[in-house]
Design a protein around this motif. Structure first.
Motif, PDB file in Angstrom:
ATOM      1  N   VAL A 138       0.885  -1.187   0.191  1.00  0.00           N
ATOM      2  CA  VAL A 138       0.007   0.027   0.000  1.00  0.00           C
ATOM      3  C   VAL A 138       0.816   1.175   0.057  1.00  0.00           C
ATOM      4  O   VAL A 138       1.773   1.301   0.702  1.00  0.00           O
ATOM      5  CB  VAL A 138      -0.910   0.114   1.287  1.00  0.00           C
ATOM      6  CG1 VAL A 138      -1.824   1.208   1.166  1.00  0.00           C
ATOM      7  CG2 VAL A 138      -1.714  -1.388   1.217  1.00  0.00           C
ATOM      8  N   ASN A 139       0.785   1.988  -1.146  1.00  0.00           N
ATOM      9  CA  ASN A 139       1.591   3.194  -1.218  1.00  0.00           C
ATOM     10  C   ASN A 139       1.382   4.259  -0.064  1.00  0.00           C
ATOM     11  O   ASN A 139       2.504   4.727   0.321  1.00  0.00           O
ATOM     12  CB  ASN A 139       1.427   3.858  -2.459  1.00  0.00           C
ATOM     13  CG  ASN A 139       1.783   3.075  -3.701  1.00  0.00           C
ATOM     14  OD1 ASN A 139       2.682   2.399  -3.690  1.00  0.00           O
ATOM     15  ND2 ASN A 139       0.994   3.263  -4.728  1.00  0.00           N
ATOM     16  N   ASP A 140       0.451   4.500   0.323  1.00  0.00           N
ATOM     17  CA  ASP A 140      -0.057   5.475   1.328  1.00  0.00           C
ATOM     18  C   ASP A 140      -0.442   4.751   2.650  1.00  0.00           C
ATOM     19  O   ASP A 140      -1.441   4.367   2.866  1.00  0.00           O
ATOM     20  CB  ASP A 140      -0.978   6.325   0.996  1.00  0.00           C
ATOM     21  CG  ASP A 140      -0.989   7.774   1.899  1.00  0.00           C
ATOM     22  OD1 ASP A 140      -0.289   7.423   3.050  1.00  0.00           O
ATOM     23  OD2 ASP A 140      -1.563   8.694   1.573  1.00  0.00           O
ATOM     24  N   PRO A 141       0.582   4.671   3.803  1.00  0.00           N
ATOM     25  CA  PRO A 141      -0.078   4.150   5.157  1.00  0.00           C
ATOM     26  C   PRO A 141      -1.203   4.982   5.679  1.00  0.00           C
ATOM     27  O   PRO A 141      -1.895   4.256   6.900  1.00  0.00           O
ATOM     28  CB  PRO A 141       1.279   4.201   5.991  1.00  0.00           C
ATOM     29  CG  PRO A 141       1.960   5.432   5.469  1.00  0.00           C
ATOM     30  CD  PRO A 141       1.826   5.557   3.962  1.00  0.00           C
ATOM     31  N   LEU A 142      -1.833   5.989   5.060  1.00  0.00           N
ATOM     32  CA  LEU A 142      -2.722   6.665   5.721  1.00  0.00           C
ATOM     33  C   LEU A 142      -3.920   5.690   5.842  1.00  0.00           C
ATOM     34  O   LEU A 142      -5.035   5.718   6.665  1.00  0.00           O
ATOM     35  CB  LEU A 142      -3.084   7.912   4.968  1.00  0.00           C
ATOM     36  CG  LEU A 142      -4.257   8.790   5.235  1.00  0.00           C
ATOM     37  CD1 LEU A 142      -4.225   9.328   6.835  1.00  0.00           C
ATOM     38  CD2 LEU A 142      -4.351   9.714   4.335  1.00  0.00           C
ATOM     39  N   TRP A 143      -4.209   4.947   4.610  1.00  0.00           N
ATOM     40  CA  TRP A 143      -5.281   4.188   4.768  1.00  0.00           C
ATOM     41  C   TRP A 143      -5.327   3.133   5.707  1.00  0.00           C
ATOM     42  O   TRP A 143      -6.326   2.653   6.240  1.00  0.00           O
ATOM     43  CB  TRP A 143      -5.404   3.353   3.275  1.00  0.00           C
ATOM     44  CG  TRP A 143      -5.575   4.340   2.188  1.00  0.00           C
ATOM     45  CD1 TRP A 143      -4.341   4.811   1.143  1.00  0.00           C
ATOM     46  CD2 TRP A 143      -6.555   5.266   1.960  1.00  0.00           C
ATOM     47  NE1 TRP A 143      -5.000   5.822   0.418  1.00  0.00           N
ATOM     48  CE2 TRP A 143      -6.358   5.933   0.776  1.00  0.00           C
ATOM     49  CE3 TRP A 143      -8.072   5.258   2.484  1.00  0.00           C
ATOM     50  CZ2 TRP A 143      -7.226   6.857   0.147  1.00  0.00           C
ATOM     51  CZ3 TRP A 143      -8.874   6.146   1.918  1.00  0.00           C
ATOM     52  CH2 TRP A 143      -8.414   6.784   0.766  1.00  0.00           C
ATOM     53  N   ILE A 144      -4.044   2.655   6.022  1.00  0.00           N
ATOM     54  CA  ILE A 144      -3.905   1.696   7.138  1.00  0.00           C
ATOM     55  C   ILE A 144      -4.420   2.087   8.428  1.00  0.00           C
ATOM     56  O   ILE A 144      -5.110   1.652   9.252  1.00  0.00           O
ATOM     57  CB  ILE A 144      -2.452   0.945   7.347  1.00  0.00           C
ATOM     58  CG1 ILE A 144      -2.242   0.305   5.900  1.00  0.00           C
ATOM     59  CG2 ILE A 144      -2.414  -0.177   8.302  1.00  0.00           C
ATOM     60  CD1 ILE A 144      -3.203  -0.871   5.467  1.00  0.00           C
ATOM     61  N   ARG A 145      -3.677   3.546   8.605  1.00  0.00           N
ATOM     62  CA  ARG A 145      -4.305   4.203  10.080  1.00  0.00           C
ATOM     63  C   ARG A 145      -5.811   4.564  10.071  1.00  0.00           C
ATOM     64  O   ARG A 145      -6.134   4.545  11.187  1.00  0.00           O
ATOM     65  CB  ARG A 145      -3.439   5.653  10.056  1.00  0.00           C
ATOM     66  CG  ARG A 145      -1.938   5.310   9.932  1.00  0.00           C
ATOM     67  CD  ARG A 145      -1.049   6.583  10.160  1.00  0.00           C
ATOM     68  NE  ARG A 145       0.264   6.348  10.121  1.00  0.00           N
ATOM     69  CZ  ARG A 145       1.117   6.907   9.318  1.00  0.00           C
ATOM     70  NH1 ARG A 145       0.906   7.508   8.259  1.00  0.00           N
ATOM     71  NH2 ARG A 145       2.546   6.569   9.459  1.00  0.00           N
TER      72      ARG A 145
END
Length: 217
Positions: A138-145
């Motif tokens: 996943v390129n942006d860890p924001l989605w996991i957060r």
């Protein structure tokens, strides 16, 4: 009958025969000359030695002395000097075609693995979300957060997060950071990772200096 030497490679003690030691010394000298203009030269060499030490530990399996055969196997995985544009190393030992195929197969297996780590370089709390993002591509860890925040309302997120925080180690070495991203753990990528870390550290120090200077004014 060859003479043997005791060496320390990346903090790990090994016994090596004199022929393999001569080749190893030439190999590391070629790498050092190639990166001699880099400010990160010493750090690059250290991380390369650490990785080579790990590979020797994995491949020895009952053998107590490193010979040219074991050394050549590790070099096939790490990369020859020619692979990253350095001067070639003269080698009196010439592996058989069967050995080369085995080495190439092992190199692919070693370079294809991806492991879960916490990313200490991109963290809000513990770097767990960044590590999971890297593991799943996943390129942006924001989605996991965001996913953990959503789970927070179910009452599960704090428990899961704390458990993973304890279980999942943080990626500290260049090899672990490359493994976290699923990239090949070879000399070129180790050097790239170290230089990026040094550059980022320099930027942070420069920013802190500017902030302190602004506060004084």
């Amino acid at each position: 009958m060859n003479k043997i030497l005791n060496i320390n490679l990346g903090g790990i003690p090994f016994t090596i025969d004199i022929d393999a030691y001569t080749h190893l010394e030439k190999y590391l000298d070629a790498i050092r000359r190639h990166f001699s203009d880099s400010e990160s030269c010493d750090e690059i060499i250290h991380d390369i030695e650490v990785r080579m030490g790990e590979l020797f530990q994995e491949s020895m399996k009952g053998s107590s002395i490193i010979s040219n055969k074991e050394l050549d196997e590790v070099i096939q995985i790490m990369g020859t000097p020619e692979d990253f544009g350095a001067e070639s190393v003269e080698n009196d030992y010439e592996p058989t075609e069967e050995s080369r195929k085995n080495y190439t197969s092992r190199a692919k297996n070693k370079n294809s693995g991806k492991r879960l780590f916490r990313d200490g370089d991109d963290k809000v709390v513990a770097g767990l979300c960044s590590g999971i993002a890297a593991y799943f591509g996943v390129n942006d860890p924001l989605w996991i957060r965001i996913a953990f925040v959503i789970l927070l309302f179910s009452g599960l997120s704090p428990i899961i997060y704390i458990l993973l925080w304890v279980i999942v180690p943080v990626a500290r070495t260049s090899s672990e950071k490359l493994s976290m991203r699923g990239e090949n753990i070879n000399i070129s990528n180790i050097a790239k990772t170290v230089e990026e870390e040094i550059t980022e550290l320099s930027k942070r120090i420069s920013k802190i200096g500017k902030d302190l200077s602004s506060k004084k004014k």
